[in-house]
Design an enzyme around this catalytic site. Sequence first.
Site, PDB file in Angstrom:
ATOM      1  N   GLY A 318       0.835  -1.197   0.000  1.00 15.80           N
ATOM      2  CA  GLY A 318       0.000   0.000   0.000  1.00 15.80           C
ATOM      3  C   GLY A 318       0.868   1.245   0.000  1.00 15.80           C
ATOM      4  O   GLY A 318       1.969   1.260  -0.563  1.00 15.80           O
ATOM      5  N   SER A 319       0.425   2.251   0.708  1.00 20.08           N
ATOM      6  CA  SER A 319       1.103   3.541   0.665  1.00 20.08           C
ATOM      7  C   SER A 319       2.476   3.544   1.304  1.00 20.08           C
ATOM      8  O   SER A 319       3.250   4.474   1.103  1.00 20.08           O
ATOM      9  CB  SER A 319       0.235   4.597   1.341  1.00 20.08           C
ATOM     10  OG  SER A 319      -1.008   4.654   0.686  1.00 20.08           O
ATOM     11  N   THR A 320       2.788   2.493   2.102  1.00 22.38           N
ATOM     12  CA  THR A 320       4.126   2.465   2.690  1.00 22.38           C
ATOM     13  C   THR A 320       5.183   2.308   1.605  1.00 22.38           C
ATOM     14  O   THR A 320       6.368   2.487   1.847  1.00 22.38           O
ATOM     15  CB  THR A 320       4.277   1.296   3.690  1.00 22.38           C
ATOM     16  OG1 THR A 320       4.046   0.071   2.991  1.00 22.38           O
ATOM     17  CG2 THR A 320       3.281   1.416   4.831  1.00 22.38           C
TER      18      THR A 320
END
Lengths: 637, 382
Positions: A318-320
């Site tokens: 995801g956004s990590t």
Amino acid sequence: MNRDQDRVKSFTRRALLLGGAQVVLFSALTGRMYYLQVVESEKYKVLSEDNRINLRLLPPPRGRIVDRYGVQLATNKQNYRVIVIAEKTSNVERTLERVGAVVELTDYEKRRIMRDVKRKRSFIPTMVRENLTWEEVSRIEVNAPDLPGVSIEVGQSRHYPYADQTAHLIGYVAAVSEKELTGDPLLELPDFRIGKNGIEKMHDLRLRGRAGRSEMEVNAFGRVIRELDRREGQPGEDIQLTVDMGLQSYAHQRFGEESGAAVVMDVTNGEVLALVSAPSFDPNLFTNGISGENWRGLLNNEKAPLSNKALSGQYPPGSTFKMVVALAALDSGMVTSDHRVFCPGHRDLGNVRFHCWKKGGHGTVDMTQGLMHSCDVYFYDLAQKIGIDRISEMGKRFGLGAQLGIELPGERPGLMPTRDWKRRVLGHGWSLGETLVSGIGQGFILTTPLQLATMTARIASGKAVVPTLTRHAAEMASNNGQLVSAAHAADGPDFPSLGLPQSYLAVARAGMNGVSNVPGGTAYNARIKEKEYALAGKTGSAQVKRITMAERSTGVLKNEQRPWKDRDHALFVAYAPVDNPRYAIGMIVEHGGGGAATAAPIARDIMLECQKRDPVNKAPSSSLAALGPLPMPRETR
Amino acid sequence: MSILSSSRSAQMSLPQKFGQLNWGLIFLLLLVSCVGFAMLYSAAGGDFQPWAVRQMARFAIGVGILVLVAMVDLRVWMRFAYLIYGVGLLMLIWVDVAGVVGMGAQRWINIGPVSIQPSEVMKVAIVLVLARYFHGLSHEQIGRPHYLIWPLMLVAMPAGLVLVQPDLGTAGMLIMTSGMLFLLAGVRLWKFAVLLAGGGAALPVAWGFLRDYQKQRILTFMNPESDPLGSGYHIMQSKIALGSGGIFGKGFLEGSQAHLNFLPEKQTDFIFTALAEEWGIVGGLTLLALYTLIIVYGYAIALRSRSQFGRLLALGLTSMFFLYVFINVAMVMGLLPVVGVPLPLVSYGGTSMLSLLFSFGLIIGVYVHRDLMVGRNGGHDM
């Protein structure tokens, strides 16, 4: 007289004939004796010794596993068992009745014991019950005069004082299975246990030690007459982990009922300080064979307690993942950190619309703001510009998409997709839409929590840090058997640089700082308020179930409204302290909804606890050789 | 033959006879028995109990019987030969019937505290009765086949009865001992050839009559290694014990095969193995030499006897003794199947010890009465 003379002559002849035959037969006996006792003697001497001597293996005590301060995580517990020797009691059944009056024995156990007694030779002990408490041992000792043939035997069984808190780290031991037999007779001993998972499995040979042997003179029925020779074996090696049990314990408990994983590591040398996979299980159950009921319970639990999610759970980051995309963009030279994108809440590619997580959009954002607000449109833009291959290449530089080689079994590689990969494996070409979703860490991309922690440690240090879990005997030996001091370990391995300019890394770090420490950052609410402990993080959520067009038109359901299994995974990565990074964490809460809501607070607490404990700067006090008696597990906090 | 000498021996008083006993032979018997005592002491793990002491007591009783038997006039034994044979035969029938009525094979008759093994009685009786029969035949008569019908029946009856017990070993001993008597009596050699050929042809038929365990013993004998933990175990372990003894042996009381019970029946049938394990080939050959000396004595006594009865009796019993030794030693060395024949005078066992010393009593009796002229039917009519 004449008649008799004939008879005498005949008799004498016949007597000589018979005598001759007898001489021949006795000569045959002599010849045979010569053959057996002189010619073949050596062969029979060997056979006779084989007969006489029974080699018995003396199993070595298994090495202990301790944490970085010498706290014992796996030990050998004295296992007291009652045995009965049938030939020493006149009536086994009556003796068992009396034993039953002292310690509890079920009818089933009694039947099992009677069966064993009948099957074995009468001088071979039969196990009545094991794992006796001290009280039971003393009750049997007191009643010894009434219990002929009954005695107490001490064995060793593996014990994990921290039980489920260390299960995924240490693993467990269990009886050797048929497939694991290597011809080593030690493995064939009935109570021998072998490492089946975790450190117990990976370092099984070191922990095992070498068996001693005792030469026993036995008679034809196998009864031992005396010991002829004894060679002591070598006890198993103790193994020291880099883990701080206090932190491990805290992190484990902080998960509570959630399902997920967290890895905390030292960004300078890759030492793993805590590795948690929740929920867990009690490894002590396996030592003496787990019951069918317990086993089914573990297998059928939807939160998969048996799986070590920290390294075998593969999740979209995801956004990590956005730091990697940003760094890939900077490294490509196609954009600078000043690159700005207008976010209207979506981006259209042909007639397909890619949404930002924020419905109204972020307006115009630069790279730092894009990270801080986790603007999806900004990263759709970067991804579209640089293409999937550059993103994957950068991901690999940060330790994603390949095994890191940690000393635990079951590590999965994750996946950093490339165009080439897709053609080769899936058989058709890469599409631009897939590049866009890759820009926000979705699509084909898969990572493990361990990889996320490593990625974060690399962002924080700028070096290709590799996680490690054990301190080796060689290091200890060079240090006079003393534990490697924290200071010594700190200037341990010298990792190569990632080859990225500090200015690029500074952009990623600034973005992460913004996430946690600037109002408006996605994890600002989960920040650490004490300035000296402040962390820099990045939230992420990974879709488990695709949001359909129909759902979008009727309004997207909030995570909490969906069934647990359909909720997004919540992710969070962070390093701390912000100015002088020392610790990095990668974590996931399965189906936790948004990263900011569930993962960030847990990670924050773990990072705060970690810095307060500051394991890397605390010198261990004891040497391994002088380990005290088994410390009792701490009370749960 | 001087009348004087024959009448002298006929008129010998008991003290005279006692003086005439063959003390050299008795000393040899004692020597061999002492080897037995030593081995029984060792087999018990260095203890006179439970075997050595009882064996010594039996030997003492046996020597008493030997002296008594030797001093009884040879003609008395000849006269009673058929009676002894008849009693033996009745006892054999008795145990067979009891065996059918009772449980399985029965080989003993209990008379008060004494248990008698009829087959042991029969071994001596058959020699007595055949010696008597052939004593009465001239050399020419023996050449005629119909004179052989009766002695063959005399052999066949007890042999058959022993065979159905079933006791293959004793039946074999009876037949072989009788065969040697037939040979010594002067039965023409070609008849033996015919018999052997016929016997060979009958082997496959005989195989069918054997019990399973008997077949197994013979098969195991052929290839003991085929079944090292089953029937072949005894033979294998015996060979290991012998072979590991080497030249000088492991030392008295040091035989690991025997003391750790790898050796089966070390106090009875396999006592020779225990000896050869502890004393090596030196010990084994010494014992064989002692046996040879005893047999040589037997030959000398037989050849010195003036009566055909005495000759046949002495050499028949000596040959039976030889057979005992040969079969036992060959058996423990894996040359013959395990048939359960004890090593004479050494193996633990009361009946065997007493019947052997009884036999030697007869042999020495032949020596004492060596010049006695014996008539056709046991009279003094020569």
